[in-house]
Design an enzyme around this catalytic site. Structure first.
Site, PDB file in Angstrom:
ATOM      1  N   HIS A 181       1.003   1.774  -1.010  1.00 32.20           N
ATOM      2  CA  HIS A 181       0.159   0.611  -1.268  1.00 32.20           C
ATOM      3  C   HIS A 181       0.689  -0.629  -0.543  1.00 32.20           C
ATOM      4  O   HIS A 181       1.342  -1.481  -1.129  1.00 32.20           O
ATOM      5  CB  HIS A 181       0.051   0.356  -2.773  1.00 32.20           C
ATOM      6  CG  HIS A 181      -0.871   1.309  -3.461  1.00 32.20           C
ATOM      7  ND1 HIS A 181      -0.785   1.615  -4.804  1.00 32.20           N
ATOM      8  CD2 HIS A 181      -1.917   2.033  -2.996  1.00 32.20           C
ATOM      9  CE1 HIS A 181      -1.738   2.478  -5.119  1.00 32.20           C
ATOM     10  NE2 HIS A 181      -2.430   2.750  -4.038  1.00 32.20           N
TER      11      HIS A 181
ATOM     12  N   CYS B 270       5.791  11.711  -3.527  1.00 40.02           N
ATOM     13  CA  CYS B 270       7.192  11.415  -3.793  1.00 40.02           C
ATOM     14  C   CYS B 270       7.786  12.519  -4.664  1.00 40.02           C
ATOM     15  O   CYS B 270       7.180  12.910  -5.669  1.00 40.02           O
ATOM     16  CB  CYS B 270       7.315  10.069  -4.500  1.00 40.02           C
ATOM     17  SG  CYS B 270       8.996   9.703  -5.046  1.00 40.02           S
TER      18      CYS B 270
ATOM     19  N   HIS C   8      -4.812   4.355 -11.858  1.00 40.69           N
ATOM     20  CA  HIS C   8      -3.816   4.342 -10.791  1.00 40.69           C
ATOM     21  C   HIS C   8      -3.756   5.736 -10.167  1.00 40.69           C
ATOM     22  O   HIS C   8      -3.805   6.741 -10.876  1.00 40.69           O
ATOM     23  CB  HIS C   8      -2.445   3.946 -11.340  1.00 40.69           C
ATOM     24  CG  HIS C   8      -1.423   3.712 -10.267  1.00 40.69           C
ATOM     25  ND1 HIS C   8      -0.721   4.739  -9.675  1.00 40.69           N
ATOM     26  CD2 HIS C   8      -1.007   2.567  -9.665  1.00 40.69           C
ATOM     27  CE1 HIS C   8       0.092   4.239  -8.757  1.00 40.69           C
ATOM     28  NE2 HIS C   8      -0.054   2.919  -8.734  1.00 40.69           N
TER      29      HIS C   8
ATOM     30  N   GLU D 175      -1.417   7.559  -9.082  1.00 38.86           N
ATOM     31  CA  GLU D 175      -0.376   8.438  -9.618  1.00 38.86           C
ATOM     32  C   GLU D 175      -0.798   9.040 -10.951  1.00 38.86           C
ATOM     33  O   GLU D 175      -0.561  10.230 -11.210  1.00 38.86           O
ATOM     34  CB  GLU D 175       0.942   7.675  -9.785  1.00 38.86           C
ATOM     35  CG  GLU D 175       2.079   8.588 -10.229  1.00 38.86           C
ATOM     36  CD  GLU D 175       3.370   7.848 -10.527  1.00 38.86           C
ATOM     37  OE1 GLU D 175       4.103   8.309 -11.429  1.00 38.86           O
ATOM     38  OE2 GLU D 175       3.653   6.823  -9.879  1.00 38.86           O
TER      39      GLU D 175
ATOM     40  N   ASN E 266       4.415  -1.072  -8.818  1.00 38.25           N
ATOM     41  CA  ASN E 266       5.803  -1.517  -8.970  1.00 38.25           C
ATOM     42  C   ASN E 266       5.966  -2.982  -8.578  1.00 38.25           C
ATOM     43  O   ASN E 266       6.799  -3.690  -9.139  1.00 38.25           O
ATOM     44  CB  ASN E 266       6.758  -0.593  -8.201  1.00 38.25           C
ATOM     45  CG  ASN E 266       6.715  -0.793  -6.704  1.00 38.25           C
ATOM     46  OD1 ASN E 266       7.358  -1.691  -6.178  1.00 38.25           O
ATOM     47  ND2 ASN E 266       5.958   0.043  -6.018  1.00 38.25           N
TER      48      ASN E 266
END
Length: 319
Positions: A46, A101, A129, A131, A230
């Site tokens: 992102h 990841c 999101h 993830e 994050n």
């Protein structure tokens, strides 16, 4: 007129984490090995600067696999994808590389293990999101319930309180997540959690680095993207630590200098998907408005490295 003095505290660690470095390297290596175009499902990380830099080298970013033509490589982003995505790629006989990841993949495996043993899973994370979408897509629909905050933790209804597990998104606020887990453990004492917390080392380290400088700063700039979880959490952490003028900026051109009027101490950090060149750009911009003294605030030294997929190290050809 001489500029007013400004002490800039640079948080350490900041910026790229090992998962982001690996994801970007996968795209770059694929372009070298297979030539342009290489398609990428969703933003690889992102950050618009990173995405545009890769586009300039021949990467094509799409939101869905149906937008990928036959005969070209496709890469899945660092955030992870639901199982249906690689399954569709295999049906279409597309050559794909998975840049998820490894720490996100660890959460995926946890979800699968809990589902196999019949546990209902509570996923602490943010709705929508990528993830979270990817993690929920590892198991059958309905096997995971999303818990977004402490209010949800207090009210969520489960089928069997004695047969539960929780997992978390890797990019959450450490402090917020501790509070949510505490509520779940009070309500459901038998709940199973991960042996090692799911929030990744880089998220934790960057939040600790912000805590270290936040109370010393009149304002704090977080270099990162609005859709970067994050990075958004770093703003929240700084405000929670007492630095109310914590501001997210994508790059130097976004800085509202009026909002920084009168400050003497400025903290600067960067989210895990923001390159160091953007931090340098912000510091350079500060020098145009202030007489800047930079102080590097020492923190945890990160030495994590994730391997590239074997397809890129073994020179696998596209059929």
């Amino acid at each position: 007129m001489t500029n007013k003095p400004l002490t800039v505290f640079l948080a350490n660690p900041r910026g790229f984490c090992a998962g982001v470095e690996r994801a970007i390297a996968i795209v770059e290596r694929a372009l070298e090995q297979y030539g342009a175009p290489v398609y990428v499902r969703h933003e690889i990380v992102h950050n618009r600067f990173v995405v545009e830099s890769l586009e300039a080298k021949g990467a094509v970013f799409v939101e869905e696999l149906k937008e990928v033509p036959e005969g070209v490589p496709v890469i899945f982003s660092a955030h992870g994808v639901p199982k249906e995505v690689p399954e569709e790629a295999e049906r279409r006989e597309l050559f794909y590389l998975d840049a998820t990841c490894p720490l996100v993949s660890k959460v995926h495996r946890e979800a699968e293990r809990h589902e196999r043993t019949g546990r209902q899973i509570l996923l602490i994370g943010h709705a929508g999101h990528p993830e979270v979408i990817g993690t929920m897509g590892q198991v059958p629909e309905g096997a995971i319930l999303l818990v977004e905050d402490t209010e949800a933790a207090h009210t969520i209804q489960v089928d069997d309180p004695d047969n539960l597990a929780y997992i978390t998104q890797t990019t959450l606020s450490v402090d917020d997540t501790i509070e949510i887990i505490a509520v779940l453990k009070r309500r459901f004492p038998a709940i199973h959690g991960p042996k090692k917390e799911d929030i990744c080392y880089a998220t934790t380290n960057r939040q600790e680095a912000v805590k270290e400088i936040a109370r010393r700063c009149d304002a704090l700039l977080v270099v990162g993207a609005p859709n970067s979880s994050n990075s958004q959490r770093l703003v929240e952490v700084a405000r929670r630590e007492g630095c109310q003028r914590a501001i997210l900026v994508q790059r130097a051109a976004d800085i509202d200098w009026d909002a920084l009027a009168g400050i003497e101490r400025l903290g600067i950090t960067a989210g895990a998907s923001a390159p160091e060149v953007l931090v340098e750009e912000v510091v350079t911009a500060c020098r145009e408005h202030f007489d800047v003294t930079v102080e590097n605030v020492s923190g945890v030294v990160e030495d994590v490295i994730f391997k590239l997929p074997k397809e890129l190290t073994d020179k696998v050809a596209i059929a």
